[in-house]
Structures are given as structure tokens and as C-alpha cells.
Enzyme design. Structure first.
Site, PDB file in Angstrom:
ATOM      1  CD1 TRP A 175       7.097   7.363  -1.119  1.00 20.49           C
ATOM      2  CD2 TRP A 175       6.813   6.879  -3.332  1.00 20.49           C
ATOM      3  NE1 TRP A 175       7.922   6.356  -1.995  1.00 20.49           N
ATOM      4  CE2 TRP A 175       8.447   6.907  -3.267  1.00 20.49           C
ATOM      5  CE3 TRP A 175       6.836   6.913  -4.854  1.00 20.49           C
ATOM      6  CZ2 TRP A 175       9.709   6.841  -3.859  1.00 20.49           C
ATOM      7  CZ3 TRP A 175       7.888   6.435  -5.676  1.00 20.49           C
ATOM      8  CH2 TRP A 175       9.255   6.997  -5.501  1.00 20.49           C
TER       9      TRP A 175
ATOM     10  CG  ASP B  85      -1.808   1.132   1.332  1.00 21.77           C
ATOM     11  OD1 ASP B  85      -2.676   1.415  -0.018  1.00 21.77           O
ATOM     12  OD2 ASP B  85      -2.632   1.177   2.226  1.00 21.77           O
TER      13      ASP B  85
ATOM     14  CG  ASN C  57      -6.916  -1.888  -5.960  1.00 20.62           C
ATOM     15  OD1 ASN C  57      -7.022  -2.552  -5.797  1.00 20.62           O
ATOM     16  ND2 ASN C  57      -7.563  -0.858  -5.130  1.00 20.62           N
TER      17      ASN C  57
ATOM     18  NE  ARG D 158      -6.947   2.327  -6.571  1.00 25.64           N
ATOM     19  CZ  ARG D 158      -5.534   1.499  -6.086  1.00 25.64           C
ATOM     20  NH1 ARG D 158      -4.114   2.353  -6.886  1.00 25.64           N
ATOM     21  NH2 ARG D 158      -5.651   1.355  -4.509  1.00 25.64           N
TER      22      ARG D 158
ATOM     23  CG  ASN E 146       2.042   1.535  -5.027  1.00 23.73           C
ATOM     24  OD1 ASN E 146       3.756   1.490  -4.548  1.00 23.73           O
ATOM     25  ND2 ASN E 146       2.567   0.578  -5.194  1.00 23.73           N
TER      26      ASN E 146
ATOM     27  CB  ILE F 256      -6.825  -7.924   5.823  1.00 21.76           C
ATOM     28  CG1 ILE F 256      -8.523  -7.853   6.557  1.00 21.76           C
ATOM     29  CG2 ILE F 256      -6.428  -7.428   7.320  1.00 21.76           C
ATOM     30  CD1 ILE F 256      -8.374  -9.316   7.296  1.00 21.76           C
ATOM     31  CB  SER F 257      -8.266  -4.131   2.111  1.00 24.46           C
ATOM     32  OG  SER F 257      -8.081  -2.149   2.807  1.00 24.46           O
TER      33      SER F 257
END
Length: 233
Positions: free
Chosen positions: A17, A12, A60, A63, A14, A187-188
Site C-alpha cells: 500500500w 496484509d 517475518n 525481512r 501495508n 492462511i500463511s
């Protein structure tokens, strides 16, 4: 120091960051993918037998179209490169998760990877792609229900071991240690069944900055815990 037999990682942070450094989120995914290659080398050299990473969840897909497209192109490049790495060190590669919705060329690469590495035994590397644990459990339940329908088994025959074996990870041990980077402590929808007895380690370090020293900190924390029981397959 006792090494975990099986490490699972939620990679997790990226995008956050990259944004913190003034770069687009896509740059963070590129760096994160490069770091996965490096950390696979580290984990292999340490002699850890099983590694499972959360690469792309079923959630995801929500997104942006641009970000999903960038991620899929990264997977294409990474999976192609992975075959040479797997041949070099006899690493078995498996992609877990639903194949529904993945592009045909990605499916072709996955099938080639799994077929050409199926007999390798030095390390077992699972990549969770288009993966959600609730979806995995649902698919496993459907397999068992179909066996009941065909009268191969009766409902009374169902055991924990049978359910475990119906999952995508059915022939490997459950993780000893789960690592999640970038500060989130959940923990998704990742390996819900398999993590029942796993130790969990959460770090504020974002995945692109997670290196061998951070891995050793996680393993040291794992060693400091008193594991009195655990799930055995």
C-alpha cells in the site's frame, strides 16, 4: 444480522500500500498499526467478543533488519498504548506465539499487559506476535508428550479437545470468520488447527484501507453462507 463471535484477521498489504503511494514500506506499517487501533474500537463497539490478529509471523524475521527493527519499535509503542485502552473498556489482552527471540523490554511489556488485563471480560483480544501455527502445534504436542512422560496421561487419553487446549488459544472459541486483506488467498501458517471450520473472506483491500464498511461486507458474506457444522470447544 448475525455477528461472528470470533473474528481472526490477517492484516496484509501495508508495505505494498505504501509503495503504491510512493512512500517507504515503513510508512505503511505505521498507518496499518493506526488502523488496527481504529478497527479494534469498531469491533468492540459492535459487540464482537473475540478478535485475533496476525501481527508478526515467525517467517517475518527473514525481512530486512531495518524493516524488522521498525516493526518491533511499532509493537513497543502500540503495546504500551494498548494498556490504557484495555483498562477503559475491560479488554483482556493476550499475545500468542513464541516468546523466543523477542527483546527483553518487549517481553516485559507483554507480561505487564497480560497480567493487568487477565480478569477483564468485555472483549478478548489476541495478538499473534512471533507466531507460526506449526510452531504452536509443536509446542502443544511437547506439552502433551511431557504429561505422558510424567505418566499424568497415557497416549490413549489424547483427544481433539486436549490438543485444542494445549494451543495458545486453548481457552477461547475457534474463529467463526477469517478475514485476509490485500488480495492473497492463503492462511500463511495462521491458526491452522483453529480455522478447521471457519468461514474465510478474502478482499483486495489493503489493510490500511480496511474500515468499517469493508468489515460489514465481510460479515454480510459470512451471513450469506450456510454453516451446518463447526468445531466446538
Amino acid at each position: 444480522m448475525k455477528l461472528p463471535e470470533h473474528i481472526a484477521i490477517i492484516m496484509d498489504g501495508n508495505g505494498r500500500w505504501a509503495k503504491a503511494k510512493g512512500f517507504p514500506r515503513s510508512y505503511g506499517h505505521v498507518v496499518g498499526c493506526d488502523n488496527l487501533e481504529k478497527m479494534c474500537d469498531v469491533i468492540f463497539d459492535m459487540g464482537i467478543k473475540y478478535l485475533t490478529v496476525y501481527a508478526f509471523s515467525t517467517e517475518n524475521w527473514k525481512r530486512s533488519i531495518n524493516e524488522v527493527g521498525i516493526l518491533m519499535n511499532l509493537f513497543r509503542r502500540y503495546l504500551k498504548r494498548l494498556l490504557n485502552r484495555a483498562k477503559k473498556d475491560s479488554i483482556r489482552i493476550r499475545v500468542i506465539g513464541s516468546r523466543v527471540g523477542l527483546a527483553p523490554d518487549i517481553l516485559k511489556i507483554i507480561n505487564e499487559l497480560e497480567e493487568k488485563t487477565k480478569n477483564y471480560t468485555n472483549m478478548y483480544f489476541q495478538i499473534a506476535l512471533n507466531y507460526g501455527s506449526r510452531d504452536e502445534i509443536m509446542r502443544g504436542v511437547k506439552k502433551i508428550a511431557e504429561d505422558i512422560r510424567l505418566q499424568k496421561i497415557s497416549p490413549e487419553d489424547i483427544t481433539e479437545d486436549m490438543i485444542s487446549k494445549s494451543l495458545d488459544t486453548g481457552d477461547i472459541p475457534d474463529p467463526d470468520l477469517l478475514i485476509r486483506t490485500s488480495g492473497e488467498q492463503r492462511i500463511s501458517n495462521f491458526l491452522l488447527w483453529q480455522l478447521a471450520y471457519s468461514e474465510m473472506y478474502f478482499t483486495d483491500t489493503a489493510w490500511p484501507d480496511f474500515k468499517k464498511p469493508q468489515l460489514m461486507e465481510a460479515i454480510e458474506a459470512f451471513n450469506g453462507r450456510d454453516r451446518r457444522y463447526g468445531a466446538v470447544k
